[in-house]
Design a protein around this motif. Structure first.
Motif, PDB file in Angstrom:
ATOM      1  N   THR A 102       9.672  14.510 -34.254  1.00 39.89           N
ATOM      2  CA  THR A 102       8.547  15.319 -33.811  1.00 39.89           C
ATOM      3  C   THR A 102       7.269  14.492 -33.848  1.00 39.89           C
ATOM      4  O   THR A 102       7.220  13.419 -34.459  1.00 39.89           O
ATOM      5  CB  THR A 102       8.411  16.583 -34.694  1.00 39.89           C
ATOM      6  OG1 THR A 102       7.365  17.416 -34.194  1.00 39.89           O
ATOM      7  CG2 THR A 102       8.120  16.219 -36.150  1.00 39.89           C
ATOM      8  N   SER A 103       6.238  14.980 -33.184  1.00 40.82           N
ATOM      9  CA  SER A 103       4.949  14.282 -33.204  1.00 40.82           C
ATOM     10  C   SER A 103       3.834  15.262 -32.840  1.00 40.82           C
ATOM     11  O   SER A 103       4.107  16.307 -32.256  1.00 40.82           O
ATOM     12  CB  SER A 103       4.963  13.122 -32.201  1.00 40.82           C
ATOM     13  OG  SER A 103       5.097  13.606 -30.865  1.00 40.82           O
ATOM     14  N   PRO A 104       2.583  14.932 -33.171  1.00 41.60           N
ATOM     15  CA  PRO A 104       2.189  13.792 -34.003  1.00 41.60           C
ATOM     16  C   PRO A 104       2.359  14.138 -35.473  1.00 41.60           C
ATOM     17  O   PRO A 104       2.781  15.247 -35.793  1.00 41.60           O
ATOM     18  CB  PRO A 104       0.705  13.624 -33.647  1.00 41.60           C
ATOM     19  CG  PRO A 104       0.247  15.020 -33.368  1.00 41.60           C
ATOM     20  CD  PRO A 104       1.421  15.708 -32.708  1.00 41.60           C
ATOM     21  N   THR A 154       4.218  22.780 -23.753  1.00 39.72           N
ATOM     22  CA  THR A 154       2.822  22.578 -24.132  1.00 39.72           C
ATOM     23  C   THR A 154       2.617  22.919 -25.601  1.00 39.72           C
ATOM     24  O   THR A 154       2.103  22.121 -26.365  1.00 39.72           O
ATOM     25  CB  THR A 154       1.889  23.420 -23.244  1.00 39.72           C
ATOM     26  OG1 THR A 154       2.073  23.026 -21.884  1.00 39.72           O
ATOM     27  CG2 THR A 154       0.423  23.246 -23.637  1.00 39.72           C
ATOM     28  N   ASN A 155       3.036  24.096 -25.999  1.00 43.66           N
ATOM     29  CA  ASN A 155       2.921  24.526 -27.393  1.00 43.66           C
ATOM     30  C   ASN A 155       4.275  24.998 -27.920  1.00 43.66           C
ATOM     31  O   ASN A 155       5.136  25.421 -27.160  1.00 43.66           O
ATOM     32  CB  ASN A 155       1.902  25.665 -27.522  1.00 43.66           C
ATOM     33  CG  ASN A 155       0.480  25.203 -27.281  1.00 43.66           C
ATOM     34  OD1 ASN A 155       0.139  24.070 -27.604  1.00 43.66           O
ATOM     35  ND2 ASN A 155      -0.344  26.065 -26.711  1.00 43.66           N
ATOM     36  N   GLY A 156       4.432  24.915 -29.239  1.00 47.72           N
ATOM     37  CA  GLY A 156       5.631  25.452 -29.885  1.00 47.72           C
ATOM     38  C   GLY A 156       6.793  24.493 -29.993  1.00 47.72           C
ATOM     39  O   GLY A 156       7.852  24.862 -30.503  1.00 47.72           O
ATOM     40  N   LYS A 157       6.617  23.253 -29.531  1.00 48.48           N
ATOM     41  CA  LYS A 157       7.740  22.304 -29.545  1.00 48.48           C
ATOM     42  C   LYS A 157       8.174  21.976 -30.976  1.00 48.48           C
ATOM     43  O   LYS A 157       9.358  21.940 -31.284  1.00 48.48           O
ATOM     44  CB  LYS A 157       7.364  21.009 -28.814  1.00 48.48           C
ATOM     45  CG  LYS A 157       7.032  21.159 -27.345  1.00 48.48           C
ATOM     46  CD  LYS A 157       6.917  19.830 -26.645  1.00 48.48           C
ATOM     47  CE  LYS A 157       5.801  18.933 -27.141  1.00 48.48           C
ATOM     48  NZ  LYS A 157       4.441  19.455 -26.851  1.00 48.48           N
ATOM     49  N   GLY A 158       7.193  21.699 -31.835  1.00 50.72           N
ATOM     50  CA  GLY A 158       7.517  21.265 -33.195  1.00 50.72           C
ATOM     51  C   GLY A 158       8.274  22.306 -33.983  1.00 50.72           C
ATOM     52  O   GLY A 158       9.337  22.013 -34.562  1.00 50.72           O
ATOM     53  N   SER A 159       7.775  23.534 -34.002  1.00 54.08           N
ATOM     54  CA  SER A 159       8.430  24.587 -34.786  1.00 54.08           C
ATOM     55  C   SER A 159       9.752  25.017 -34.153  1.00 54.08           C
ATOM     56  O   SER A 159      10.727  25.280 -34.866  1.00 54.08           O
ATOM     57  CB  SER A 159       7.499  25.785 -34.970  1.00 54.08           C
ATOM     58  OG  SER A 159       7.037  26.270 -33.726  1.00 54.08           O
ATOM     59  N   THR A 160       9.825  25.064 -32.822  1.00 58.26           N
ATOM     60  CA  THR A 160      11.093  25.395 -32.163  1.00 58.26           C
ATOM     61  C   THR A 160      12.155  24.356 -32.516  1.00 58.26           C
ATOM     62  O   THR A 160      13.297  24.695 -32.843  1.00 58.26           O
ATOM     63  CB  THR A 160      10.917  25.473 -30.634  1.00 58.26           C
ATOM     64  OG1 THR A 160       9.920  26.454 -30.315  1.00 58.26           O
ATOM     65  CG2 THR A 160      12.221  25.845 -29.942  1.00 58.26           C
ATOM     66  N   GLY A 161      11.762  23.092 -32.471  1.00 61.19           N
ATOM     67  CA  GLY A 161      12.690  22.022 -32.810  1.00 61.19           C
ATOM     68  C   GLY A 161      13.127  22.062 -34.260  1.00 61.19           C
ATOM     69  O   GLY A 161      14.310  21.873 -34.567  1.00 61.19           O
ATOM     70  N   ARG A 162      12.185  22.339 -35.169  1.00 63.50           N
ATOM     71  CA  ARG A 162      12.541  22.360 -36.582  1.00 63.50           C
ATOM     72  C   ARG A 162      13.434  23.562 -36.895  1.00 63.50           C
ATOM     73  O   ARG A 162      14.397  23.447 -37.667  1.00 63.50           O
ATOM     74  CB  ARG A 162      11.282  22.393 -37.452  1.00 63.50           C
ATOM     75  CG  ARG A 162      11.543  22.297 -38.979  1.00 63.50           C
ATOM     76  CD  ARG A 162      12.299  21.041 -39.382  1.00 63.50           C
ATOM     77  NE  ARG A 162      11.661  19.821 -38.971  1.00 63.50           N
ATOM     78  CZ  ARG A 162      10.664  19.218 -39.634  1.00 63.50           C
ATOM     79  NH1 ARG A 162      10.209  19.726 -40.765  1.00 63.50           N
ATOM     80  NH2 ARG A 162      10.156  18.103 -39.171  1.00 63.50           N
TER      81      ARG A 162
END
Length: 302
Positions: A69-71, A44-52
């Motif tokens: 990543t998105s959006p 739900t949250n944290g996907k973008g920063s975890t991935g980066r």
């Protein structure tokens, strides 16, 4: 048409999830795409920063890494990070032409997100690792059609209920059912989510790890030093720890090596994560109750 004209003809936002179309498209064309090592991040949250964070850690090891990543906030290009930089228009246009040649008339049938996902596969075809961030849900997400080496689950809460279901269990189920053979889940979860994750792992015969670096004093200290050094929001430390544990599992790294990796890690290069842009203006991409509560705790009495 070029990639910008193609995007202009597609709706950016979901009205409903097409559960099988992307799977059918990939099955039809998978032999024309290169095989890559894919890591999927769902939550739900944290996907973008975890991935980066994970992409940056892998790049630091000498791997060629792509992060999808998105959006985006300002420009479509922000969705595609290749080995330390956002891709430029020229690279996107080249990828668009290659994709158009591969799937021809079916290009117009793809949704905005499906088109972007296939573009990522072309842009990153020479990468050692691709980190794919799921869009909405998990099980039927466009990023779920590819073979994956590893699945990462960030914290799961209420979001997109009109698409995923009204209860936490229903929302978690569609995300967790995308689990592959090897996976990790953040321990910062409602017990309903953790129990369901364990059950699904058992049914799928998946090797699921419950994130444990949150309890390691040395790793907590070194990641806290990192977030303070770059003046990052406190919740990014949890995302860094999850990325670090995933990195450790993927490459079998010991603690001494992990500490050194964090010490050498450059500043997170991802926009809109409680980002201060002037004396008293901050920008954050949070868009649900869980994110709002985190921001409220940061700005309490300020």
């Amino acid at each position: 048409m070029n990639f910008k004209q193609t995007l202009a003809k597609k709706e950016m936002f979901y009205k409903k999830i097409s559960r099988f179309f992307m799977f059918a498209m990939y099955e039809k064309y998978k032999n024309v795409f290169c095989k890559t090592k894919n890591i999927q991040i769902i939550g739900t949250n944290g996907k973008g920063s975890t991935g980066r964070f994970l992409a940056m850690l892998l790049k630091q090891e000498g791997f060629l890494v792509g992060h999808y990543t998105s959006p985006h906030i300002f420009k479509f290009n922000e969705r595609f990070w290749l080995n330390g930089a956002i891709v430029d228009d020229e690279s996107l246009e080249q990828a668009h032409k290659i994709l158009e040649d591969k799937i021809k008339q079916d290009l117009s049938r793809l949704s905005y997100f499906e088109y972007a996902t296939f573009l990522a596969l072309v842009l990153f075809e020479k990468c050692d690792y691709i980190v794919f961030e799921a869009g909405v849900g998990g099980e039927y997400d466009a990023t779920s059609v590819f073979d994956k080496e590893f699945t990462i689950f960030t914290n799961i809460g209420f979001d997109h209920q009109e698409l995923l279901g009204k209860t936490l269990k229903n929302i978690a189920r569609t995300k967790l059912k995308a689990m592959k053979d090897k996976a990790i889940i953040s321990s910062n979860q409602d017990l309903i989510v953790l129990n369901l994750a364990k059950h699904i792992a058992l049914l799928k015969n998946s090797k699921l790890a419950i994130a444990s670096f949150f309890q390691d004093k040395d790793l907590k200290n070194i990641t806290q030093e990192y977030t303070k050094k770059y003046n990052l929001a406190y919740f990014l430390q949890d995302n860094l720890l999850l990325a670090l544990e995933s990195f450790s599992m993927i490459l079998n790294k010991n603690k001494t090596s992990l500490i050194k990796s964090i010490q050498n890690l450059p500043k997170l290069d991802l926009k809109g994560r409680c980002e201060q842009i002037s004396d008293n203006i901050f920008v954050d991409v949070g868009h649900n109750e869980m994110a709002a509560l985190a921001l409220a705790s940061i700005f309490k009495e300020k």
